[in-house]
Every structure is written in C-alpha cells, then in structure tokens.
Scaffold this motif. Sequence first.
Motif, mmCIF file in Angstrom:
data_model
loop_
_atom_site.group_PDB
_atom_site.id
_atom_site.type_symbol
_atom_site.label_atom_id
_atom_site.label_comp_id
_atom_site.label_asym_id
_atom_site.label_seq_id
_atom_site.Cartn_x
_atom_site.Cartn_y
_atom_site.Cartn_z
ATOM 1 N N ARG A 93 0.724 -1.037 0.140
ATOM 2 C CA ARG A 93 0.059 -0.047 -0.012
ATOM 3 C C ARG A 93 0.909 1.155 -0.044
ATOM 4 O O ARG A 93 0.422 2.114 -0.640
ATOM 5 C CB ARG A 93 -0.995 0.047 1.122
ATOM 6 C CG ARG A 93 -2.072 1.031 1.106
ATOM 7 C CD ARG A 93 -3.207 0.936 2.143
ATOM 8 N NE ARG A 93 -3.827 -0.065 2.114
ATOM 9 C CZ ARG A 93 -4.785 -0.370 2.973
ATOM 10 N NH1 ARG A 93 -5.135 0.667 3.820
ATOM 11 N NH2 ARG A 93 -5.373 -1.263 3.063
ATOM 12 N N PRO A 94 1.862 1.277 0.782
ATOM 13 C CA PRO A 94 2.745 2.431 0.794
ATOM 14 C C PRO A 94 3.337 2.749 -0.576
ATOM 15 O O PRO A 94 3.780 3.896 -0.854
ATOM 16 C CB PRO A 94 3.809 2.454 1.706
ATOM 17 C CG PRO A 94 3.474 1.253 2.449
ATOM 18 C CD PRO A 94 2.526 0.389 1.716
ATOM 19 N N LEU A 95 3.633 1.890 -1.467
ATOM 20 C CA LEU A 95 4.213 1.763 -2.872
ATOM 21 C C LEU A 95 2.945 2.168 -4.001
ATOM 22 O O LEU A 95 3.391 2.331 -5.184
ATOM 23 C CB LEU A 95 4.891 0.489 -3.176
ATOM 24 C CG LEU A 95 6.017 0.505 -2.093
ATOM 25 C CD1 LEU A 95 6.571 -0.851 -2.401
ATOM 26 C CD2 LEU A 95 7.102 1.601 -2.255
ATOM 27 N N ARG A 96 1.762 2.204 -3.454
ATOM 28 C CA ARG A 96 0.642 2.302 -4.495
ATOM 29 C C ARG A 96 1.029 3.739 -5.113
ATOM 30 O O ARG A 96 1.167 4.696 -4.271
ATOM 31 C CB ARG A 96 -0.640 2.171 -4.070
ATOM 32 C CG ARG A 96 -1.492 1.448 -5.083
ATOM 33 C CD ARG A 96 -2.841 1.316 -4.346
ATOM 34 N NE ARG A 96 -2.967 0.308 -3.208
ATOM 35 C CZ ARG A 96 -3.854 0.410 -2.197
ATOM 36 N NH1 ARG A 96 -4.921 1.221 -2.271
ATOM 37 N NH2 ARG A 96 -4.068 -0.640 -1.517
ATOM 38 N N GLY A 97 0.909 4.166 -6.311
ATOM 39 C CA GLY A 97 1.181 5.212 -7.003
ATOM 40 C C GLY A 97 2.710 5.481 -7.294
ATOM 41 O O GLY A 97 2.980 6.411 -7.689
#
Lengths: 304, 265
Positions: A93-97
């Motif tokens: 999730r922290p790496l989404r985007g």
Amino acid sequence: MDYFLQQLVNGLTLGAIYGLIAIGYTMVYGILGMINFAHGEVYMIGAFLSMICLLVLGAVGITWIPFALAITLVIAMAFAAAYGWTIERIAYRPLRGSFRLAPLISAIGVSIFLQNYVQLAQGARPKPIPPVISGRVTLLDTGGLTVAMSYTQMLIIAITILLLVGFTWLITSTPLGRAQRATEQDQTMAALVGIDVNRTISITFVMGAALAAVAGLMVTLYYGVIDFFLGFLAGVKAFTAAVLGGIGSLPGAVLGGLLIGLIEAFWSGYFSIEYKDVAVFSILVLVLIFRPTGLLGRPEIEKV
Amino acid sequence: MTALLTVEHLTMRFGGLTAVDDVSFTALASDITGVIGPNGAGKTTCFNCITGFYKPTVGQVTLAGRNGIVQLEQLPGAKIARQGVARTFQNIRLFDGMTVLENLLVAQHHALMRASGFTVLGLIGWPGYTRAERAAIDKARYWLQQAGLEAEADREAGTLPYGAQRRVEIARAMCTDPVLLCLDEPAAGLNPRESADLNQLLYTIRDQHTCGILLIEHDMSVVMTVCDHIVVLDYGRKIADGTPAEVKADPAVIRAYLGEDEEAA
C-alpha cells in the motif's frame, strides 16, 4: 489405460492445489495490476500452520479426523488471511502510486523475508507429518494395474470444487463481489461512487491468502512432508497456471491450474520425472510468446 | 433561497499557467447551472477543483451538503463524494464489464454497507440484509425508468449505444443520492434524439429531486435550452453570469465566442 487414468487422478489433485493458489495471483493482478510474488510464501505458511495445528490437536487428544481437519482449515485460513492483510498493508500500500516495478520488487523482498523467517523459526529440515487420512478407493482393477483414488485426493478435489462454487457466487452475486469488480475496472470511479477502495483491496488479499492456506493444508495432507522452500516452486507454477488461464480471469486460474497439474502428472508418468518442471515452465514461455492473454483472458484494450 | 454551492475567488495555477483566475459564482439547488466557455477557458479545471480532483491554489468552495455546510476544497475526492457531490466524466467511465443494473447497485455500495452495519454478513449479502438490497434494486429500477433504460437492465454496460451510456452514467450518479450533480459535457457526441432524451432526464432531476445540477459545456445551443443560470468563463476568468437571455446578449460573451475583429454574427 489404467496408468493413464491413474495419472489423470493424480494430475487433477495436483491441479486443484495449483488452481487454488493461482486464484490469489489472478485476483491481485486483476485489482492492482501487480504480481504478488509473496503469494507462494503465504501458501507455504499455510502449510506450516496446518502442520502445527494438526500436531497440536493430536497432542491435546482431538483425534476425530473430520473435526480436527475442520478446525485446522479454519485456523490456517484465518492466520494466512492475517498474513495476506499485513503484507498488503506494509509492503504494497505505501508503494501504490509509485513506479510500476516498486511493488513487484517489494513482493520479491517479502517473499525472501518470509522464507528466511520460516527457515529460522521452523528449521531448514523437511518436516514430516504422519498420514492423517488413510485409505483409498479402487476405481478400476484389471488384474495388473489398479486405478485408485485415496481419500485425501477425494477430499482435495471436493473441497476445491466447494470453494470454487462459493467463490464464484461471492464474486458474481454479492455486494462485496460487485465492489471488487468495480474497483478492478476503475479505481477512481469506484471511489467516487462511494466504495472504500483500500478496504476492497485488503479484502482481496485476505481472500487470496485464505485460499492459499487451503492449498497449504491440502499439500500437507497429500505429501505429508513440508519445508520452508515449498512456496517458491508451487508459487511459480501457480503463477504459470494463472498466465496460462489468462491472468485476471478467475475461471482461467482454475483451468490453468488443472492443466498445469495434468501436464506435470502426465509428463512425469510418460516421459521423465526429472524434467517435469522444465515441461511446466516451457508452457509458460510458449504461452507468453504465442498467446500472452492466456486461454480465457480478455485482450487488453488500450484506453484513450 | 440559499445557495447550494458557493465558489469564491477560485484560482488554480499550474506552474506559471493560471487556468482558473479568481472565479466566483453560486449555484442554487433548484437550478441547472451551466458553466460555459470556449475550449481552454478553464471549465474542466474549475470542475475538478469543485469535485476534489485538484486542490485549488486560492479560494473557497462551500457546499450546503447533506451534513451541513462543508468546505470542499479541504476534502479529498472520495470524501467529497460522500458529502453528496456526484460527477460524470467527459469520456464516459462506466464499469463496462458489469451490467447496467450492477452499475447502479455498485453506486449504492456505501449505503448498503451502512445498512448492514459494515459487517461481513452484509458483505456477502446475508438474509437480514436483503431488505436494504431490495431497496437498492428499487432505486436502481426507478432511475433506469427515468433514463428510459428499463429494457437494458441486464445488458453489459459497455455494449450500450453512446447516448444510453451517458444516461446510465447520470443514473448511476443519482443512485449515490447527491445534492449536487456535476456533469462534464454531457451532450458531447450525442445526436439530436439522444440529446433530447438527456435533457428530459435533467429536467426530471431538477424538478422532482432536491438535487442541483452543475454542467459544463462548450456547445451554446445545449446550454441555452436546459440551463436556468449560466456562468461564462474565458481564459480562466468569469466574463458573464446570468440567465440564458442575459448571457446571450452580453457583448463580452459574443466577443469570446466569435472573436474580436472577425466577422460579426
């Protein structure tokens, strides 16, 4: 003929296990467009959880097999689901985007981490477990060779069918399934119509991990020996199955899993058992070259 | 009547480019408000600021929403949707692989989840929860009827003709129970027949529901027929604001649309 039938039974059993793992790959790919390479490790952890649970239940004297299996199934699914949820929350999730490769590299990292963690926690030696279900049914007896199906094999195939029916229903006719399909098609729009996209993605990981845990329990029952490296090969094979069936497609994942299982069984039976993995991965290469969308996958339409 | 939407001193800069420059206007719940202007006038940018896709550089966007007065410019996009702002896109964004009915049901996902108390039972559609589901289907049917699409309920959304897809998109937006419906060039690419159907749907929304409509359009003829109130933008600035008749007669608008020295209309 008998030999053929026997390999068919073995192949279907193996394929059911691959299919269950492949669903996790294909769902995550569908919703996030990433390959969750840590998924094979979740399956391995599911196998370890099952083994531990079965041994503990045996130690406290719960020996009625159906009951023990049901408890094991629930516990393995719940714990693996927690793993799936946590992995997504911490590593993806922290790496989404972020750039496209970031979550993929993160996934490989998680995979290595989990392998080493289990190796340290459980030891590197293969763990045997006494057979839980014994007995078999003779399907065909022609004097020489017999075709038999063990109760374990029957259980594996039955649970797989049951899960698939339930799962198909979940995706096609429940609000959760609708939210998932909507998120898969257009995340921004899904958020705009009031779907909690993060929650939906979390649930996808949880479901994939739970199914992988079922596969883990099955492999524990089927082979009776597990080790920390188990998830790697099975994971890559299930990934191959997902690609063969058309990544992103649920029925495709199951079909792919069954085909890979059958190919492996027949190759081992008729050609060479040493080269069975070569055969499976040649399929991966051939599919990627000649039919990248897989058997049931829809061709990607570039949005303008 | 108090304003549903109040935009004050809205300014949006992208680096050195000022796309929207100090725009202020209000929209009423009982009106169809049009934002018009030539290509590049800043209509869509203005829209994106209101619906939370952009964070305005300067200015305030105030909505008299479901739960009282809210400052939209301080909320992220998904939260704005929950305050009762629904929008459609210039290029249609339906969930193509799902049926028309499913598209409308998915828009009620949040309400359905709330009805079930956000439980797992609700997620998988437990019997106690079917009443909410039935209400959702009723609402979806109602909007299908308003959009003239009852017969298409079970068709895959992506296979419908263009004009029908537009109306499905609006019906889907209405299923979220908005107080403000923002439409980005709803008439673009429609034939006259489809355009008339669309207008009918917009009138229904305005007259029978407490939902204001804000639409942007560069086609003057569409706007002049359906809008009660028009705001005209040119090069990011507001150059006129009034009823269709007032706007049509405004020299600044005529200049913006027809050019300064070119042949007069």
